[in-house]
Write an enzyme that holds these catalytic residues in place. Sequence first.
Site, mmCIF file in Angstrom:
data_model
loop_
_atom_site.group_PDB
_atom_site.id
_atom_site.type_symbol
_atom_site.label_atom_id
_atom_site.label_comp_id
_atom_site.label_asym_id
_atom_site.label_seq_id
_atom_site.Cartn_x
_atom_site.Cartn_y
_atom_site.Cartn_z
ATOM 1 N N GLU A 46 43.312 -62.282 -28.311
ATOM 2 C CA GLU A 46 41.959 -62.051 -28.113
ATOM 3 C C GLU A 46 40.970 -62.095 -28.476
ATOM 4 O OE1 GLU A 46 42.300 -59.982 -23.637
ATOM 5 O OE2 GLU A 46 42.614 -58.571 -25.688
ATOM 6 N N ASN B 205 43.181 -56.068 -17.429
ATOM 7 C CA ASN B 205 42.793 -55.208 -18.181
ATOM 8 C C ASN B 205 41.710 -54.126 -17.718
ATOM 9 O OD1 ASN B 205 43.080 -52.721 -20.004
ATOM 10 N ND2 ASN B 205 42.555 -54.422 -21.824
ATOM 11 N N GLU C 260 41.149 -52.633 -29.106
ATOM 12 C CA GLU C 260 40.697 -51.317 -28.627
ATOM 13 C C GLU C 260 41.330 -49.969 -28.853
ATOM 14 O OE1 GLU C 260 38.816 -51.691 -25.504
ATOM 15 O OE2 GLU C 260 37.672 -53.393 -25.429
HETATM 16 P P1 PGA Z 1 36.903 -59.017 -21.344
HETATM 17 O O1 PGA Z 1 38.146 -58.016 -22.286
HETATM 18 O O2 PGA Z 1 37.099 -60.026 -20.459
HETATM 19 O O3 PGA Z 1 35.886 -58.337 -20.477
HETATM 20 O O4 PGA Z 1 36.113 -59.687 -22.645
HETATM 21 C C1 PGA Z 1 38.652 -58.485 -22.332
HETATM 22 C C2 PGA Z 1 40.207 -57.557 -22.768
HETATM 23 O O5 PGA Z 1 39.281 -56.498 -23.533
HETATM 24 O O6 PGA Z 1 41.266 -57.574 -22.294
#
Ligand code: PGA
Length: 253
Positions: A170, A11, A101
């Site tokens: 997550e 991502n 997010e």
């Molecule tokens: P990160 O992000 O690996 O930088 O913690 C994961 C995500 O938000 O999909």
Amino acid sequence: MTNRKKIAAGNWKMHKTLQEAQGLVHEIRTMAETELMNQAQILVFPPFIHLQTLVKQTEGSNIKIGAQNMHQNEQGAFTGEISASMLKSIQVEYVLIGHSERRQYFNETTTTCREKINKALIHGLKPVYCIGETLEERNQGNHFVVVEEQLQALADVQPENFSNTIIAYEPVWAIGTGLTASADQANEMHIHIRKVVSEILNADFAANVSILYGGSVKPDNAQSLFAMSDIDGALIGGAALNSRDFIDIAKSF
Ligand code: PGA
């Protein structure tokens, strides 16, 4: 006996100009072709404006391109938004739905996610549905309940779409923080997710759906996560912006 797909998904969030994106995909493709023995499906989620270019650039490879979001309506007066049919028309195959997010900064709820998942599936897109609790919710002992509520967004998925649907767990407190859930903590939640989706949909879907873990996945913790019974891959943010790290994670299955 299940045959769950192993997936390493990057991502990119709001990173990379077009030239940088093409360079990064070139590196990923070269490394994937020389170093990976198809142990994992590689997915890349770049910003919208790079999608078409990167779909072309990855033709004939093991890398599939996905969007980071889409709108739940078919079309209309939604300035700045992108529809499922637009994504499909440029051969995009996957779409992230409900990333934390998006929930935090753009007010996405389980209800809007449910609409988006349904719309994506109608148009033949494969949704990667993201769920996870905040630190406060975990500290209050509410993490299982929060995830159960978020999983209700899958309630309308029909059996013919079970194999097109992916879940990503997550924990918000582990995203971009360097804090990873321990492999046991993550697996405990993945097992719980399978139990809940078995109740909401059915046991067949629960047993076969790929559940990715996300939150500070790096080359040095990927192997212990992937060794767990119910972790089928990773959704990777920061480490996916570096081709070496991303491929090393994909090699950890
Ligand atoms: P990160 O992000 O690996 O930088 O913690 C994961 C995500 O938000 O999909």
